[in-house]
Design a protein around this motif. Structure first.
Motif, PDB file in Angstrom:
ATOM      1  N   THR A  32       0.639  -1.651  -0.407  1.00 37.14           N
ATOM      2  CA  THR A  32      -0.076   0.091   0.136  1.00 37.14           C
ATOM      3  C   THR A  32       1.139   0.901   0.286  1.00 37.14           C
ATOM      4  O   THR A  32       1.819   1.786   0.893  1.00 37.14           O
ATOM      5  N   VAL A  33       0.773   1.936  -0.904  1.00 33.04           N
ATOM      6  CA  VAL A  33       1.871   2.476  -1.449  1.00 33.04           C
ATOM      7  C   VAL A  33       1.220   4.448  -0.736  1.00 33.04           C
ATOM      8  O   VAL A  33       0.423   4.712  -1.197  1.00 33.04           O
ATOM      9  N   VAL A  34       1.194   5.161   0.099  1.00 30.07           N
ATOM     10  CA  VAL A  34       1.480   6.648   0.693  1.00 30.07           C
ATOM     11  C   VAL A  34       2.229   7.300  -0.527  1.00 30.07           C
ATOM     12  O   VAL A  34       3.420   7.501   0.121  1.00 30.07           O
ATOM     13  N   GLY A  35       1.101   7.934  -0.793  1.00 30.44           N
ATOM     14  CA  GLY A  35       1.862   9.213  -1.682  1.00 30.44           C
ATOM     15  C   GLY A  35       1.694   8.691  -3.584  1.00 30.44           C
ATOM     16  O   GLY A  35       0.760   7.505  -3.856  1.00 30.44           O
ATOM     17  N   PRO A  36       3.097   8.942  -3.866  1.00 31.95           N
ATOM     18  CA  PRO A  36       4.017   9.674  -3.503  1.00 31.95           C
ATOM     19  C   PRO A  36       3.015  11.040  -3.339  1.00 31.95           C
ATOM     20  O   PRO A  36       2.881  11.402  -3.560  1.00 31.95           O
TER      21      PRO A  36
END
Length: 199
Positions: A107-111
């Protein structure tokens, strides 16, 4: 790998224990594939390398680790479901990192491309499992974000073109990875570092 993989006449008990120990240490690594067929194939590989003359445990383990990382590396096993903060101001680099990690189940926070937003996330998101930080964000240094992460015990890596010698003293022992990089490998290194026992 069990002792029935090798006929008793092939290896002595001491030799079998040596090979078993190397196999066990490598396959217990977080990055090693969990597929049973991979473990069986790798057990045979370790035995072959021992039979070919790699009889010193350190050399056998070093050589077999390189082979395992090439053929049985499974970053998705560790990255799946992990919340990874990406702080990067270059659009293409950020997109590549996010797409790579998302494809592996993270789960990517961002970029995030600016310091203020990155500080807000690093200071308030208590669910982060790791972070990948560009050092220079449009002229602003990312060190305050790294400071928040350090205070909250979130492992991170600086992914940058900067040399470690220019970092503030508080971050000179931090994990630094040069660009361009293999995003899956870097994220995995960060997560693995978080699972090492503290000194």
């Amino acid at each position: 790998m069990t002792h029935n993989h090798v006929a008793p006449c092939v290896l002595s008990p001491e030799e079998l224990d040596l090979v078993q120990g190397v196999f066990d240490r490598i396959t217990s690594e977080l990055w090693f594939s969990k597929q049973l067929s991979h473990r069986s194939d790798f057990a045979r590989y370790v035995l072959r390398m021992y039979a070919r003359g790699l009889v010193w445990p350190e050399k056998l383990q070093s050589f077999c680790t390189l082979a395992a990382q090439k053929h049985y590396f499974a970053p998705n096993a560790l990255l799946k479901g992990q919340r990874i903060l990406i702080v990067e101001d270059d659009y293409y680099t950020a997109r590549e990192a996010a797409e790579t990690l998302s494809a592996l189940g993270a789960t990517v926070v961002g970029p995030i491309a600016n310091l203020a937003e990155a500080m807000n996330v690093a200071g308030n998101d208590m669910e982060l499992d790791g972070a990948l930080l560009d050092v220079n964000l449009n002229g602003q240094m990312v060190y305050p974000v790294a400071g928040f992460l350090k205070m909250h015990g979130v492992p991170f890596a600086f992914v940058t073109g900067y040399d470690e010698g220019v970092f503030p003293a508080a971050f000179r022992s931090s994990h630094v990875v040069p660009k361009p990089t293999d995003w899956a490998s870097v994220a995995l290194q960060v997560l693995c570092r978080s699972q090492l026992p503290s000194a």
